[in-house]
Design a protein around this motif. Structure first.
Motif, PDB file in Angstrom:
ATOM      1  N   SER A   1      49.093  23.282  39.244  1.00 23.24           N
ATOM      2  CA  SER A   1      49.790  24.271  38.842  1.00 23.24           C
ATOM      3  C   SER A   1      49.914  25.398  39.668  1.00 23.24           C
ATOM      4  O   SER A   1      49.097  25.694  40.662  1.00 23.24           O
ATOM      5  CB  SER A   1      49.326  24.506  37.461  1.00 23.24           C
ATOM      6  OG  SER A   1      47.776  25.110  37.760  1.00 23.24           O
ATOM      7  N   VAL A   2      50.846  26.347  39.448  1.00 23.60           N
ATOM      8  CA  VAL A   2      50.945  27.777  40.287  1.00 23.60           C
ATOM      9  C   VAL A   2      49.744  28.454  40.275  1.00 23.60           C
ATOM     10  O   VAL A   2      49.066  29.025  41.130  1.00 23.60           O
ATOM     11  CB  VAL A   2      52.267  28.288  39.862  1.00 23.60           C
ATOM     12  CG1 VAL A   2      52.317  29.777  40.364  1.00 23.60           C
ATOM     13  CG2 VAL A   2      53.520  27.652  40.083  1.00 23.60           C
ATOM     14  N   GLU A   3      49.028  28.247  38.920  1.00 32.18           N
ATOM     15  CA  GLU A   3      47.871  28.995  38.553  1.00 32.18           C
ATOM     16  C   GLU A   3      46.648  28.699  39.505  1.00 32.18           C
ATOM     17  O   GLU A   3      45.978  29.435  39.999  1.00 32.18           O
ATOM     18  CB  GLU A   3      47.371  29.066  37.117  1.00 32.18           C
ATOM     19  CG  GLU A   3      48.217  29.785  36.183  1.00 32.18           C
ATOM     20  CD  GLU A   3      49.979  29.118  35.856  1.00 32.18           C
ATOM     21  OE1 GLU A   3      49.844  27.784  36.141  1.00 32.18           O
ATOM     22  OE2 GLU A   3      50.876  29.918  35.705  1.00 32.18           O
ATOM     23  N   GLN A   4      46.563  27.178  39.708  1.00 29.32           N
ATOM     24  CA  GLN A   4      45.483  26.493  40.405  1.00 29.32           C
ATOM     25  C   GLN A   4      45.710  26.839  41.899  1.00 29.32           C
ATOM     26  O   GLN A   4      44.888  27.138  42.606  1.00 29.32           O
ATOM     27  CB  GLN A   4      45.579  24.983  40.321  1.00 29.32           C
ATOM     28  CG  GLN A   4      45.090  24.475  38.837  1.00 29.32           C
ATOM     29  CD  GLN A   4      45.446  22.960  38.712  1.00 29.32           C
ATOM     30  OE1 GLN A   4      46.358  22.412  39.154  1.00 29.32           O
ATOM     31  NE2 GLN A   4      44.628  22.443  37.924  1.00 29.32           N
ATOM     32  N   ALA A   5      46.969  26.873  42.337  1.00 25.01           N
ATOM     33  CA  ALA A   5      47.179  27.280  43.840  1.00 25.01           C
ATOM     34  C   ALA A   5      46.931  28.595  43.755  1.00 25.01           C
ATOM     35  O   ALA A   5      46.371  29.096  45.097  1.00 25.01           O
ATOM     36  CB  ALA A   5      48.800  26.659  44.246  1.00 25.01           C
ATOM     37  N   THR A   6      47.221  29.657  43.075  1.00 22.85           N
ATOM     38  CA  THR A   6      47.008  30.906  43.260  1.00 22.85           C
ATOM     39  C   THR A   6      45.482  31.153  43.064  1.00 22.85           C
ATOM     40  O   THR A   6      44.959  31.918  43.966  1.00 22.85           O
ATOM     41  CB  THR A   6      47.812  31.783  42.143  1.00 22.85           C
ATOM     42  OG1 THR A   6      49.031  31.357  42.112  1.00 22.85           O
ATOM     43  CG2 THR A   6      47.365  33.400  42.127  1.00 22.85           C
ATOM     44  N   ALA A   7      44.703  30.529  42.162  1.00 20.29           N
ATOM     45  CA  ALA A   7      43.378  30.572  42.174  1.00 20.29           C
ATOM     46  C   ALA A   7      42.771  30.152  43.478  1.00 20.29           C
ATOM     47  O   ALA A   7      41.666  31.022  43.932  1.00 20.29           O
ATOM     48  CB  ALA A   7      42.719  29.923  41.208  1.00 20.29           C
ATOM     49  N   TRP A   8      43.158  29.036  44.236  1.00 13.82           N
ATOM     50  CA  TRP A   8      42.652  28.746  45.524  1.00 13.82           C
ATOM     51  C   TRP A   8      42.695  29.661  46.369  1.00 13.82           C
ATOM     52  O   TRP A   8      41.812  29.987  46.878  1.00 13.82           O
ATOM     53  CB  TRP A   8      43.459  27.365  45.928  1.00 13.82           C
ATOM     54  CG  TRP A   8      42.620  26.842  47.048  1.00 13.82           C
ATOM     55  CD1 TRP A   8      41.916  25.813  47.168  1.00 13.82           C
ATOM     56  CD2 TRP A   8      42.830  27.136  48.399  1.00 13.82           C
ATOM     57  NE1 TRP A   8      41.672  25.484  48.443  1.00 13.82           N
ATOM     58  CE2 TRP A   8      42.059  26.270  49.218  1.00 13.82           C
ATOM     59  CE3 TRP A   8      43.743  27.936  49.104  1.00 13.82           C
ATOM     60  CZ2 TRP A   8      42.150  26.158  50.552  1.00 13.82           C
ATOM     61  CZ3 TRP A   8      43.728  27.977  50.500  1.00 13.82           C
ATOM     62  CH2 TRP A   8      42.816  27.045  51.281  1.00 13.82           C
ATOM     63  N   ILE A   9      43.889  30.267  46.440  1.00  9.31           N
ATOM     64  CA  ILE A   9      44.416  31.407  47.432  1.00  9.31           C
ATOM     65  C   ILE A   9      43.221  32.610  47.154  1.00  9.31           C
ATOM     66  O   ILE A   9      42.662  33.272  48.080  1.00  9.31           O
ATOM     67  CB  ILE A   9      45.716  31.947  47.375  1.00  9.31           C
ATOM     68  CG1 ILE A   9      46.738  31.064  47.449  1.00  9.31           C
ATOM     69  CG2 ILE A   9      45.949  33.395  48.020  1.00  9.31           C
ATOM     70  CD1 ILE A   9      47.093  30.969  49.020  1.00  9.31           C
ATOM     71  N   ASP A  10      42.986  32.875  45.856  1.00  9.93           N
ATOM     72  CA  ASP A  10      42.224  34.205  45.660  1.00  9.93           C
ATOM     73  C   ASP A  10      40.710  34.086  45.874  1.00  9.93           C
ATOM     74  O   ASP A  10      40.177  34.838  46.317  1.00  9.93           O
ATOM     75  CB  ASP A  10      42.394  34.556  44.246  1.00  9.93           C
ATOM     76  CG  ASP A  10      43.771  35.119  43.689  1.00  9.93           C
ATOM     77  OD1 ASP A  10      44.538  35.440  44.838  1.00  9.93           O
ATOM     78  OD2 ASP A  10      44.024  35.283  42.683  1.00  9.93           O
ATOM     79  N   ALA A  11      40.086  32.707  45.686  1.00  5.99           N
ATOM     80  CA  ALA A  11      39.010  32.439  46.120  1.00  5.99           C
ATOM     81  C   ALA A  11      38.828  32.524  47.631  1.00  5.99           C
ATOM     82  O   ALA A  11      37.339  32.724  48.006  1.00  5.99           O
ATOM     83  CB  ALA A  11      38.508  31.178  45.441  1.00  5.99           C
ATOM     84  N   ARG A  12      39.876  32.380  48.530  1.00  5.18           N
ATOM     85  CA  ARG A  12      39.671  32.229  50.027  1.00  5.18           C
ATOM     86  C   ARG A  12      39.995  33.591  50.629  1.00  5.18           C
ATOM     87  O   ARG A  12      39.794  33.808  51.749  1.00  5.18           O
ATOM     88  CB  ARG A  12      40.223  31.062  50.545  1.00  5.18           C
ATOM     89  CG  ARG A  12      39.430  29.826  50.469  1.00  5.18           C
ATOM     90  CD  ARG A  12      40.141  28.618  49.934  1.00  5.18           C
ATOM     91  NE  ARG A  12      39.165  27.745  49.518  1.00  5.18           N
ATOM     92  CZ  ARG A  12      38.614  27.649  48.164  1.00  5.18           C
ATOM     93  NH1 ARG A  12      39.428  28.179  47.297  1.00  5.18           N
ATOM     94  NH2 ARG A  12      37.811  26.550  47.716  1.00  5.18           N
ATOM     95  N   GLY A  13      40.733  34.557  49.727  1.00  4.09           N
ATOM     96  CA  GLY A  13      41.228  35.506  50.547  1.00  4.09           C
ATOM     97  C   GLY A  13      40.289  36.769  50.329  1.00  4.09           C
ATOM     98  O   GLY A  13      40.869  37.827  49.794  1.00  4.09           O
ATOM     99  N   GLY A  14      39.059  36.727  50.946  1.00  5.33           N
ATOM    100  CA  GLY A  14      38.055  37.802  51.187  1.00  5.33           C
ATOM    101  C   GLY A  14      38.668  38.867  51.924  1.00  5.33           C
ATOM    102  O   GLY A  14      39.406  38.518  53.167  1.00  5.33           O
ATOM    103  N   THR A  15      38.221  40.132  51.906  1.00  7.13           N
ATOM    104  CA  THR A  15      38.716  41.075  52.812  1.00  7.13           C
ATOM    105  C   THR A  15      38.051  40.921  53.969  1.00  7.13           C
ATOM    106  O   THR A  15      36.942  40.844  54.363  1.00  7.13           O
ATOM    107  CB  THR A  15      38.334  42.586  52.146  1.00  7.13           C
ATOM    108  OG1 THR A  15      38.947  42.813  50.880  1.00  7.13           O
ATOM    109  CG2 THR A  15      38.873  43.846  53.023  1.00  7.13           C
ATOM    110  N   LEU A  16      38.886  41.401  55.217  1.00  9.19           N
ATOM    111  CA  LEU A  16      38.225  41.133  56.441  1.00  9.19           C
ATOM    112  C   LEU A  16      37.477  42.348  56.770  1.00  9.19           C
ATOM    113  O   LEU A  16      37.589  43.574  55.992  1.00  9.19           O
ATOM    114  CB  LEU A  16      39.608  41.154  57.505  1.00  9.19           C
ATOM    115  CG  LEU A  16      40.464  39.733  57.398  1.00  9.19           C
ATOM    116  CD1 LEU A  16      41.567  40.001  58.115  1.00  9.19           C
ATOM    117  CD2 LEU A  16      39.657  38.713  57.655  1.00  9.19           C
TER     118      LEU A  16
END
Lengths: 405, 405
Positions: free
Chosen positions: B26-41
């Motif tokens: 689902s779009v929600e699952q894909a978004t959650a995957w992104i959010d879990a990996r998109g830590g601030t540099l």
């Protein structure tokens, strides 16, 4: 009364040093002067990739049909949709698998991928999910509508169609379509070349140095699509200002600082000496010592050095010139939001006031007055409001347009 | 059924080539995957002038009082306001003119200019317009209030005060204040370095070349504060994709094209071979063949090559990663405006539809469906709407949020 140096200036010029402004132009007069001189610059040609954010100097037409040919838009099998009518799980259709390069034979299908030309005779593409393939034949278990998975030649765009109108700003999402329809270069309005002549703080004063206003103005010019042509620092003496303004190569010249009524406020005298100082002093707070003139046909804006006045003068006048010459909307480049005034915004009758404000509980309240708080107020602010000259303020409960940062 | 090359891939991986997507995230699952990996540099230090548009990595405090000393803010004469009480045209006050460098004597005034230190004892500055000067004395014809034309030490800002909070984006108008309060450098979040691996169109297909999606993505990455680290063109074969993804130096890798179900859609296989392909296939139109994975800890987004799908996949997923890593708001970077639907917007149950729309008479209507019209629809559109998966469309009269281009 101190002696004033009027000998070097034109008849109209009035030296305000140690005398004061007795006669200021209205904001409307200053704006009209800007608008009369801010003609759109000539066009230049750039690559599509370099065109993002630029303003088109002519409309853009597609050079080629998009797609260029009848085209497959899904991975799967190309077939004749008519042959699938009545097909279902209990009534499967068997199709022979053939090559995609030759026209489709009756009761046949060809393996295709998105982007390929559609085989002759085919009018739909069935995705893999909807069929069972085995060896040289294919079992189709559902009907497919004509046109599914297919895009006809020119369906998105036919050659000659206008893609973007004149004066549009090129957006990131335009690039793909422009390139796909055969366009590699675009005619865009040249960026206004802006020279910064930093006349600097009063002699011997370190309150705000040449490096305070310069970087801020450079960033604002870039935001408005201008190019900083050069920065002349420490142009403190009149001869240096004259030389810096007289040099060729700029479309707009901003002289920053030394615009007021102090003894060493030499910027207005410099412009009157080598060109025409049309306006000096505007009925405005802050930035009341703003000046406007022409030197060898190039518009010159005299910008007060105090940082908040510098910011307001840029947004109202200098930025308007940059935006106009670059064919952008001349108004403030901020979103406008109507809000209810929660606390009285004080103003002075006869002057246009630019007041920094912040949003509170859906309403808006002032941060200091137009004269107090300096740039620190503008940094704390959510936006600003413009109070017309005839008003002595805006009462609580009134609704006002906020230019939102 | 054609042979599929699963031997080189992890257990979870499912080769969709010539089989199709049977199981989409689902779009929600894909978004959650992104959010879990998109830590601030991490942070880096830049000059104030280079900081416009960057995100602060820590709050900024004033280093010095602003102004640094009790300061004159107008050109004129500094005096004691108390001495002017009762003064008028018929009762003028005569003041002796003295030097501005020594403390003010009783019934004296000193010539000053904006930006200078206020002479000791003075508490107001009278502008030239309000007085008559002659030789060594001054005639004051009106009372002046205490504090007029004067700014006290630290009045705008005292040393140590927070000027800008953490995570604020530096604005042009901040520069002047930052520099004036003694700040020359700022700690900002490092820009995400994004590598573009253009896996290209299907072999032998010239429908959209490597140069269609690449420039569009580069411009979108720049808009979101990212840096294009490198562009690897013609990465058509699996080994080339693997090599391009494996090279060090990028924070995010976008593999563009070859994500679908065709025989030469090698991008998902490449990622599964050298890393982990977490998601391939999202319940979304367009961009249903989007993939997400990790290679050596670096997030990889597989972006469909069709230009509209590429654009939508970037805005939803790849751009979200860029914005998150750069500490920007992760949502779509567009203004949102509610509007009434004028003509039915068709959608498919089970898929999130991104539909291009335009404003008509204050309402909104679709331009084609999510699958038709291509990027040409996005160029004609004023914005897009997101139709949630459970809906089969939005009926006329309903209100919907439009993401405005």
């Amino acid at each position: 009364m101190p002696a004033n140096e009027e000998q070097s200036c034109g008849g109209q010029f009035r030296d305000v040093r140690q005398r004061g402004f007795y006669d200021r132009a209205s904001v409307e007069q200053a704006t009209a002067w800007i608008d009369a001189r801010g003609g759109t610059l000539a066009a230049e040609v750039v690559t599509v990739a370099d065109a993002v954010g630029r303003v088109l100097a002519s409309p853009v037409q597609a050079k080629a049909d998009l797609p260029l040919f009848d085209c497959v838009t899904a991975d799967g099998y190309a077939l004749r949709s008519g042959e699938t009518i009545g097909t279902g799980d209990y009534n499967p259709l068997l199709l022979a698998i053939q090559d995609a390069d030759s026209p489709l034979l009756p009761t046949s299908a060809a393996l295709v991928a998105a982007g390929m030309p559609l085989p002759g005779g085919a009018d739909a593409v069935l995705p893999f999910e909807a069929l069972r393939a085995g060896g040289s034949s294919l079992e189709v278990c559902r009907a497919v509508a004509q046109g599914v998975g297919v895009e006809r030649k020119g369906q998105q765009l036919s050659a000659g169609t206008t893609i973007l109108d004149n004066a549009r700003i090129v957006h990131q999402r335009h690039l793909g379509l422009l390139l796909a329809s055969g366009i590699e270069h675009l005619k865009v309005v040249r960026r206004p070349r802006v020279r910064l002549v930093i006349a600097g703080p009063k002699l011997g004063v370190k309150h705000h140095g040449p490096d305070v206003d310069g970087p801020m103005l450079s960033a604002l010019i870039a935001r408005d699509g201008g190019l900083v042509e050069s920065v002349v620092n420490r142009a403190e003496r009149r001869e240096v200002i004259c030389r810096a303004v007289n040099a060729p190569g700029a479309d707009i010249i901003l002289v920053v600082g030394r615009t007021g009524t102090g003894a060493d406020d030499q910027a207005p005298l410099a412009i009157a000496e080598i060109g025409e100082l049309a306006i000096h002093g505007v009925a405005l707070r802050p930035a009341g010592s703003t000046g406007l003139g022409l030197v060898a046909g190039v518009p010159v804006v005299l910008i007060p050095g105090e940082p908040l006045a510098c910011f307001c003068c840029y947004e109202l006048f200098a930025g308007r010139l940059v935006r106009r010459m670059g064919a952008r909307a001349p108004e403030f480049p901020h979103a406008v939001r109507e809000a209810e005034v929660r606390r009285k915004i004080v103003s002075v009758v006869g002057l246009v006031d630019l007041c920094q404000v912040r949003f509170v509980d859906g309403g808006v309240e002032p941060i200091g007055s137009a004269e107090s708080g300096g740039l620190a107020a503008a940094v704390r602010a959510d936006g600003f409001v413009v109070i017309p000259a005839p008003l002595e303020g805006i009462a609580p409960g009134a609704r006002i347009n906020v230019h939102v940062y």
